[in-house]
Write a protein that holds these residues in place. Structure first.
Motif, short mmCIF file in Angstrom:
data_model
loop_
_atom_site.label_atom_id
_atom_site.label_comp_id
_atom_site.label_asym_id
_atom_site.label_seq_id
_atom_site.Cartn_x
_atom_site.Cartn_y
_atom_site.Cartn_z
N CYS A 299 -5.93 6.56 13.51
CA CYS A 299 -5.13 5.93 14.56
C CYS A 299 -6.00 5.66 15.78
N HIS A 300 -5.62 4.63 16.54
CA HIS A 300 -6.31 4.28 17.78
C HIS A 300 -5.26 4.17 18.87
N GLU A 302 -4.31 4.04 23.17
CA GLU A 302 -4.83 3.67 24.49
C GLU A 302 -3.63 3.49 25.41
N TYR A 315 -3.26 4.85 10.34
CA TYR A 315 -3.61 3.48 10.73
C TYR A 315 -2.60 2.86 11.69
N ARG A 317 -1.97 1.52 15.69
CA ARG A 317 -2.69 1.16 16.90
C ARG A 317 -1.71 1.09 18.06
N ARG A 319 -1.28 0.40 21.89
CA ARG A 319 -2.00 -0.21 23.00
C ARG A 319 -1.33 0.12 24.33
N GLU A 335 1.26 -2.04 15.19
CA GLU A 335 0.64 -2.19 16.50
C GLU A 335 1.74 -2.26 17.55
N LYS A 337 2.45 -2.61 21.93
CA LYS A 337 1.85 -2.90 23.24
C LYS A 337 2.97 -3.07 24.24
N TYR A 352 4.33 -5.67 14.44
CA TYR A 352 3.83 -5.78 15.80
C TYR A 352 5.01 -5.73 16.76
#
Ligand code: UD1
Ligand code: CA
Length: 448
Positions: A299-300, A302, A315, A317, A319, A335, A337, A352
């Motif tokens: 995982c990423h 931020e 996996y 993400r 943001r 993902e 955001k 997304y």
């Protein structure tokens, strides 16, 4: 000790030519934070009452970073590079105001711990005039050597000025010095430049202090802590030392790291208790994780905040602007955001979700996309609590899906959907019985 006022002078004038970079050396980052920021953060933890930062001429970027991190910092410019004592004296105006202790640090030495600075300052409270931080590098080449007699520090000899006998000493100057506040300015002003480099050496403060009848002493630090950064290689080495510390701190705080060496933190990452972090996870800046969260492999994250009981990945993400409420589930290849997901919402596969608010308990089916960008501006998607978004739906923002509404799989939703309604935005299915068999017959081929 803690009641003593402290002025920290940070020398940040390093040009960093060996970095091969447009960016000044001290703005290079480790654990997603500039080296200058690290040093300023350490001085804050060490209880600095005032901070002076000495920058090279024209270095507005370094000055701006100093002021961003510590808005009350005083910034001084060393116009000419005439040595480390000369650099400290560029902050003369800061040194003139009364203070108990003065600490001189280099901005390219980002791994110092506040505990070590406290230990270095301690003898000043007992009347010492100067205290120097020493270390014993495997290879002392290039460092000033500490000449000691018992507990007393007699002098610091720069390599270029040292005799062969002095060069054989391994106890070296880390570059960190503490001075008595009421003497600092007079000691520094008495330093001359009669040496091999013709520079005003800060290190000469030791002999000047002793000549004035003041004691000088040395403390010792681990080599890892005083490692200076002059190249990209040393930057990577500093990163690795810091990552090791951050992993240890995370585990000490109650997080399980299954493969610590594969997890990368930012200096500001915050993990709660009983958080489990599987292998190969990267925490970018601005991540806070509450208790009992599971972060599966790869995982990423931020700029994300995860409430307790959340599970993400593998996996995933996340943001900046992601906020996941208690028990939210984010699955693989998702993902997010600028997305707020309320408690218990689920986005389990291949989606997304951007510029969106997802209500509590809503279920976002596989392959759902919030179409938030029309090529000019970003638009918001609102999904009500308990809504069910069928798989492979495109939600064309701005759009609002009411609470408890159903979206049929494969829909392209361009208009708002009221609460508890069903919306279908797809071509109606057509079935032609026997059509395939007729085609095969016409072409003269058999089935299979
Ligand atoms: C200095 C010490 C040495 C110590 C070593 C540790 C002196 C004279 N020597 O040597 O004993 O072992 O650091 O790394 O202090 N700077 C300025 N303006 C100047 C000169 C230097 O701001 O005019 C800054 C540099 O950017 C750097 C720091 O001071 O951050 C140290 O200067 P540098 O020239 O690298 O000193 P060293 O020779 O490494
Ligand atoms: Ca140096």
């Amino acid at each position: 000790m803690t009641e003593r006022s402290l002025l920290v002078v940070v020398l940040a004038a390093g040009e960093g030519t060996r970095m091969a970079s447009r960016l000044p050396k001290v703005l290079h980052q480790i654990a997603n934070r500039s080296m200058l920021h690290h040093v300023l953060e350490t001085t804050r933890q060490a209880g600095a009452t005032r901070v002076a930062v000495v920058v090279g001429p024209g270095r507005d970027d370094v000055a701006a970073e100093a002021l961003r991190v510590r808005p009350d910092a005083q910034v001084f410019v060393q116009e000419e590079r005439l040595g480390t004592a000369h650099a400290v004296l560029a902050a003369r105006a800061a040194l003139e105001a009364p203070v108990d202790d003065v600490l001189v640090l280099y901005a390219d030495t980002p791994l110092l711990r506040p505990e070590t600075l406290a230990q270095l300052r301690a003898p000043l409270a007992d009347g010492a005039g100067v205290a120097v931080l020493g270390f014993r590098p495997a290879d002392p080449t290039g460092y000033g050597r500490l000449l000691t007699e018992g507990a007393e520090l007699v002098a610091i000899r720069e390599e270029k000025d040292a005799t062969a006998e002095e060069r054989a000493i391994t106890f070296s100057n880390a570059g960190v010095m503490a001075l008595r506040g009421d003497k600092a300015l007079s000691l520094l002003s008495a330093i001359g430049n009669a040496n091999a480099k013709g520079e005003y050496y800060l290190t000469d403060a030791v002999e000047v202090a002793r000549a004035a009848g003041l004691r000088a002493v040395a403390a010792e630090a681990d080599e890892d802590e005083v490692a200076g950064v002059n190249s990209r290689l040393q930057l990577a080495e500093a990163e690795s030392i810091l990552q090791k510390r951050l992993r240890r701190a995370a585990m000490a705080g109650g997080a399980t790291l299954i493969a610590p060496k594969t997890v990368f933190f930012s200096a500001d990452t915050k993990l709660g208790r009983d958080v489990i972090v599987e292998p190969n996870v990267v925490f970018g800046p601005g991540v806070t994780v509450a208790d009992d969260v599971v972060i599966h492999a790869f995982c990423h994250l931020e700029g994300a905040h995860l409430e307790s009981g959340v599970s993400i990945g593998p996996y995933a993400r996340l943001r900046p602007g992601t906020r996941l409420g208690a028990g939210v589930r984010i699955g693989n290849f998702v993902e997010t955001k600028a997305a707020q997901l309320d408690a218990g919402a689920k986005v389990n596969h291949l989606s997304y979700v951007g510029d969106a608010h997802v209500g509590a308990g809503a279920n976002i089916g596989a392959g759902t996309i919030t179409c938030n960008y029309d090529g000019f501006a970003k638009h918001r998607t609102e999904i009500g609590a308990g809504a069910f978004i069928g798989t492979n739906s495109s939600l064309v923002a701005p759009v609002t899906i009411g609470a408890g509404a159903y979206i049929g799989s494969g829909s392209v939703i361009t208009d708002d959907v009221p609460a508890d309604a069903l919306a279908l935005g797809r071509g109606r299915q057509m079935v032609k019985a026997g059509w395939a068999a007729a085609l095969r017959l016409a072409r003269g081929v058999a089935k299979g």
